[in-house]
Design an enzyme around this catalytic site. Structure first.
Site, PDB file in Angstrom:
ATOM      1  N   LEU A   1       0.790  -1.229   0.000  1.00  0.00           N
ATOM      2  CA  LEU A   1       0.000   0.000   0.000  1.00  0.00           C
ATOM      3  C   LEU A   1       0.823   1.281   0.000  1.00  0.00           C
ATOM      4  CD1 LEU A   1      -2.879  -1.077   2.412  1.00  0.00           C
ATOM      5  CD2 LEU A   1      -2.696  -1.416  -0.067  1.00  0.00           C
ATOM      6  N   CYS A   2       2.163   1.180  -0.046  1.00  0.00           N
ATOM      7  CA  CYS A   2       2.993   2.371  -0.274  1.00  0.00           C
ATOM      8  C   CYS A   2       3.004   2.613  -1.779  1.00  0.00           C
ATOM      9  CB  CYS A   2       4.434   2.148   0.197  1.00  0.00           C
ATOM     10  SG  CYS A   2       4.708   2.532   1.911  1.00  0.00           S
ATOM     11  N   HIS A   3       2.765   3.846  -2.169  1.00  0.00           N
ATOM     12  CA  HIS A   3       2.762   4.141  -3.598  1.00  0.00           C
ATOM     13  C   HIS A   3       4.130   4.670  -4.026  1.00  0.00           C
ATOM     14  CE1 HIS A   3       1.441   7.752  -1.452  1.00  0.00           C
ATOM     15  NE2 HIS A   3       1.999   8.442  -2.419  1.00  0.00           N
TER      16      HIS A   3
ATOM     17  N   MET B   1       8.473   6.809   4.854  1.00  0.00           N
ATOM     18  CA  MET B   1       8.641   5.362   4.679  1.00  0.00           C
ATOM     19  C   MET B   1       9.904   5.058   3.877  1.00  0.00           C
ATOM     20  SD  MET B   1       6.406   4.165   6.565  1.00  0.00           S
ATOM     21  CE  MET B   1       6.967   2.510   6.256  1.00  0.00           C
ATOM     22  N   GLU B   2      10.216   5.912   2.914  1.00  0.00           N
ATOM     23  CA  GLU B   2      11.431   5.718   2.120  1.00  0.00           C
ATOM     24  C   GLU B   2      12.680   5.914   2.970  1.00  0.00           C
ATOM     25  OE1 GLU B   2       8.098   5.990  -0.541  1.00  0.00           O
ATOM     26  OE2 GLU B   2       8.649   7.203   1.192  1.00  0.00           O
TER      27      GLU B   2
ATOM     28  N   ASP C   1      24.570  -8.302   7.476  1.00  0.00           N
ATOM     29  CA  ASP C   1      24.900  -9.387   6.550  1.00  0.00           C
ATOM     30  C   ASP C   1      26.391  -9.449   6.255  1.00  0.00           C
ATOM     31  OD1 ASP C   1      24.269 -11.495   4.560  1.00  0.00           O
ATOM     32  OD2 ASP C   1      24.968  -9.965   3.146  1.00  0.00           O
TER      33      ASP C   1
END
Length: 133
Positions: free
Chosen positions: A49-51, A87-88, A102
């Site tokens: 739902l993130c555009h 969000m980014e 990692d």
């Protein structure tokens, strides 16, 4: 614009390995920086739902912290759109931290990706938020 921060906590010996660029997988900080930038650009593919946003700038900085036990990560993301880019920025910090983990897990399995948080957001529908400087 949105700014997010996070930390990867580790053994001091692991910081030394990163500083001397002797990890088995190569240059940790540069690789994590690239991973964070790539992740910010693909946030809409990773989080439902993130555009997609037209990003005008993505910067990811990783620094060996003065405490000698961690890598500090900060991401800044800008867009000219009518939405926030938090969000980014959060995704960039998270993926950069996971990349550090990692690349160093052969040296230190006790690392922790911690304190991923939004620190500032300007623009967008919800207005400006400053949680820390």
């Amino acid at each position: 614009e949105a700014v997010a921060r996070g930390t990867v906590t580790m053994q001091p010996a692991t910081v030394d390995v990163i500083r001397s660029n002797t990890t088995p997988k190569g240059d940790v900080l540069s690789t994590a920086q690239i991973a964070g930038i790539m992740a910010a650009k693909r946030t809409h593919e990773l989080i439902p739902l993130c555009h997609p946003l037209a990003l005008s700038f993505v910067g990811v900085d990783l620094n060996l912290a003065e405490d000698g036990k961690s890598v500090a990560i900060e991401a800044t993301v800008r867009t000219n759109g009518k939405t926030g880019a938090e969000m980014e920025a959060l995704t960039a910090v998270s993926v950069a931290g996971l990349t550090v983990y990692d690349m160093c897990k052969a040296v230190d399995r006790g690392m922790r990706v911690e304190s991923v948080r939004l620190v500032k957001k300007t623009g967008g529908n919800s207005g400006n938020i400053v949680l820390e400087e």
